[in-house]
Design an enzyme around this catalytic site. Structure first.
Site, PDB file in Angstrom:
ATOM      1  N   GLN A  79       4.320  -6.962  -0.281  1.00 39.50           N
ATOM      2  CA  GLN A  79       3.186  -7.567  -1.012  1.00 39.50           C
ATOM      3  C   GLN A  79       2.298  -6.485  -1.645  1.00 39.50           C
ATOM      4  OE1 GLN A  79       4.202  -8.417   2.058  1.00 39.50           O
ATOM      5  NE2 GLN A  79       3.910 -10.585   2.458  1.00 39.50           N
ATOM      6  N   ARG A  93       1.300 -17.312  -1.043  1.00 44.89           N
ATOM      7  CA  ARG A  93       1.025 -16.639   0.237  1.00 44.89           C
ATOM      8  C   ARG A  93      -0.375 -16.045   0.171  1.00 44.89           C
ATOM      9  NH1 ARG A  93      -0.444 -12.551  -1.927  1.00 44.89           N
ATOM     10  NH2 ARG A  93      -0.566 -11.634   0.151  1.00 44.89           N
ATOM     11  N   GLY A  94      -0.798 -15.470   1.312  1.00 46.73           N
ATOM     12  CA  GLY A  94      -2.185 -15.038   1.431  1.00 46.73           C
ATOM     13  C   GLY A  94      -2.952 -16.187   2.071  1.00 46.73           C
ATOM     14  N   ASP A 153      -5.771 -12.793   8.427  1.00 45.60           N
ATOM     15  CA  ASP A 153      -5.160 -14.124   8.434  1.00 45.60           C
ATOM     16  C   ASP A 153      -5.807 -15.038   9.470  1.00 45.60           C
ATOM     17  OD1 ASP A 153      -2.971 -12.128   7.391  1.00 45.60           O
ATOM     18  OD2 ASP A 153      -2.633 -14.100   6.516  1.00 45.60           O
ATOM     19  N   ARG A 157       3.389 -22.373   8.337  1.00 47.92           N
ATOM     20  CA  ARG A 157       3.162 -20.992   8.781  1.00 47.92           C
ATOM     21  C   ARG A 157       2.086 -21.026   9.873  1.00 47.92           C
ATOM     22  NH1 ARG A 157       2.706 -16.395   4.440  1.00 47.92           N
ATOM     23  NH2 ARG A 157       3.527 -15.213   6.220  1.00 47.92           N
ATOM     24  N   ASN A 184      -3.572  -9.496  10.685  1.00 48.27           N
ATOM     25  CA  ASN A 184      -3.289  -9.289   9.258  1.00 48.27           C
ATOM     26  C   ASN A 184      -1.831  -8.846   9.156  1.00 48.27           C
ATOM     27  OD1 ASN A 184      -4.271  -9.263   6.498  1.00 48.27           O
ATOM     28  ND2 ASN A 184      -4.052  -7.055   6.558  1.00 48.27           N
ATOM     29  N   LYS A 185      -1.392  -8.613   7.927  1.00 49.34           N
ATOM     30  CA  LYS A 185       0.004  -8.243   7.666  1.00 49.34           C
ATOM     31  C   LYS A 185       0.490  -7.155   8.621  1.00 49.34           C
ATOM     32  CE  LYS A 185       2.256  -9.793   5.507  1.00 49.34           C
ATOM     33  NZ  LYS A 185       3.108 -10.839   6.154  1.00 49.34           N
TER      34      LYS A 185
HETATM   35  O1  MRU Z   1       2.611 -13.064   4.614  1.00 45.81           O
HETATM   36  P1  MRU Z   1       1.461 -13.095   3.648  1.00 45.81           P
HETATM   37  O2  MRU Z   1       1.782 -12.449   2.338  1.00 45.81           O
HETATM   38  O3  MRU Z   1       0.892 -14.485   3.484  1.00 45.81           O
HETATM   39  O4  MRU Z   1       0.347 -12.205   4.347  1.00 45.81           O
HETATM   40  C1  MRU Z   1      -0.880 -12.033   3.694  1.00 45.81           C
HETATM   41  C2  MRU Z   1      -1.804 -11.137   4.407  1.00 45.81           C
HETATM   42  O5  MRU Z   1      -1.555 -10.674   5.483  1.00 45.81           O
HETATM   43  C3  MRU Z   1      -3.143 -10.923   3.754  1.00 45.81           C
HETATM   44  O6  MRU Z   1      -3.610  -9.636   4.021  1.00 45.81           O
HETATM   45  C4  MRU Z   1      -4.133 -11.943   4.306  1.00 45.81           C
HETATM   46  O7  MRU Z   1      -3.635 -13.233   4.127  1.00 45.81           O
HETATM   47  C5  MRU Z   1      -5.452 -11.838   3.680  1.00 45.81           C
HETATM   48  S1  MRU Z   1      -5.360 -12.349   1.985  1.00 45.81           S
HETATM   49  C6  MRU Z   1      -6.834 -12.637   1.360  1.00 45.81           C
END
Ligand code: MRU
Length: 332
Positions: A188, A47-48, A229, A85, A239-240
């Site tokens: 996370q 993820r990320g 993201d 995703r 973002n998250k």
């Molecule tokens: O659901 P995830 O864990 O993939 O979400 C990740 C995030 O929101 C991160 O902050 C984002 O991808 C930036 S990571 C360099």
């Protein structure tokens, strides 16, 4: 260089560090087929946003090794990976590059696909280094910073985006301490950012997501760094889930809020964040935060994985090209 890497290409196979098991266990998934990569992305084993894009590119390279695979079959693999995703843009920018390799040659040459996947990986590592160098110039004195979710080596091909700036700042004695939000429901921040900081011996203090206002009103934080993201042309940044709330609170306390992301996260086709498709995930991710709740019948849950922070709340967006300040107007 980071001590942590989420992805390794070893002798024609992709090894994926299973982030669902961290920090308890370091176990690697061995992917021989793109479908294994697709499922790893869907389940958050990898993820990320940048790491997802890199994993998907290697997923295409895995299939390109199969004797006799056709262009049509490889295009279907790309569509499957794109379906995993919807929000993170790096997935789509990486797969578009892999698609160009299909279109550019008459025949499938597996080496060309692996070369491109490796390039996507190493370019992301270089972007992380460039963002960290740019971000360093923001600090006047040694500061305490807050971050959200995990944006470190686990989420990228290099040292990380927001966490890359923070770790470089720590080495340069510009960052004294990191406050990491849990980032519920998947955690996370609690599971991954705390683990990465501990590995790098960066002083980290874990807080629950609902403690941000208390922390800021107590004067314990001087700056916020988060990842993204997908970013629209006007700087609105997804973002998250929970990031927007942090930005609102930071604005209330006059604390600078910075987004750190490579340009592969910018979707130049979108004018504003209103156009960003937000992934909604399964209710069980939320229910299992409260032991016993999964057995209670009829509990309805809303579980968006991301939110959009309006550009008006963002002090700067740091990419590998430098520090961008408002008004944002990203062009290719
Ligand atoms: O659901 P995830 O864990 O993939 O979400 C990740 C995030 O929101 C991160 O902050 C984002 O991808 C930036 S990571 C360099």
């Amino acid at each position: 260089m980071s001590k942590v890497t989420p992805l390794k290409w070893v002798q024609g196979e992709l090894l994926i560090l299973d982030q669902r098991l961290l920090p308890g266990k370091e176990k690697w998934i061995v992917a021989k087929r793109a479908e294994t990569v697709a499922r790893a992305i869907e389940s958050l084993a990898v993820r990320g946003a940048p790491a997802i894009g890199i994993a998907a590119a290697y997923g295409v390279a895995l299939e390109a090794q199969r004797p006799g695979i056709t262009k049509q079959e490889l295009s279907a693999v790309i569509e499957r990976l794109k379906s995993t995703r919807p929000t993170g843009f790096n997935l789509f920018s990486a797969l578009d590059r892999m698609n160009q390799i299909i279109e550019s040659g008459a025949q499938i040459k597996s080496a060309a696909f692996l070369k491109e996947a490796r390039a996507i990986h190493s370019e992301d590592a270089a972007a992380c280094d460039a963002m960290a160098a740019a971000g360093l110039s923001l600090f006047d004195t040694e500061e305490c910073v807050l971050t959200y979710c995990n944006t470190g080596a686990l989420a990228t091909g290099g040292i990380g985006t927001a966490l890359g700036v923070i770790r470089t700042g720590f080495k340069a004695k510009k960052v004294r301490e990191v406050f990491a939000c849990e980032s519920r429901p998947v955690g996370q921040g609690a599971r991954l950012t705390v683990w990465e900081c501990a590995k790098e011996r960066i002083p980290v203090t874990l807080i629950c997501d609902n403690m941000v206002a208390a922390l800021m009103s107590a004067g314990k934080v001087q700056r916020v760094f988060v990842g993204a993201d997908r970013i629209a042309r006007n700087g609105d940044s997804s973002n998250k889930i929970g990031t927007q709330g942090v930005a609102v609170i930071a604005a209330k306390f006059d604390i600078p809020f910075h987004v750190v992301a490579p340009s592969t996260t910018i979707d130049f086709s979108l004018g504003s964040g209103a156009e960003i498709r937000i992934e909604e995930r399964t209710s069980s991710e939320v229910l299992r935060c409260t032991p016993g709740l999964e057995k209670v019948k009829g509990v309805s849950v809303w579980n968006p994985a991301f939110d959009v922070t309006p550009a008006a709340l963002i002090h700067s967006i740091i990419t590998e090209r430098g520090i961008h300040r408002p008004p944002f107007n990203f062009t290719r």
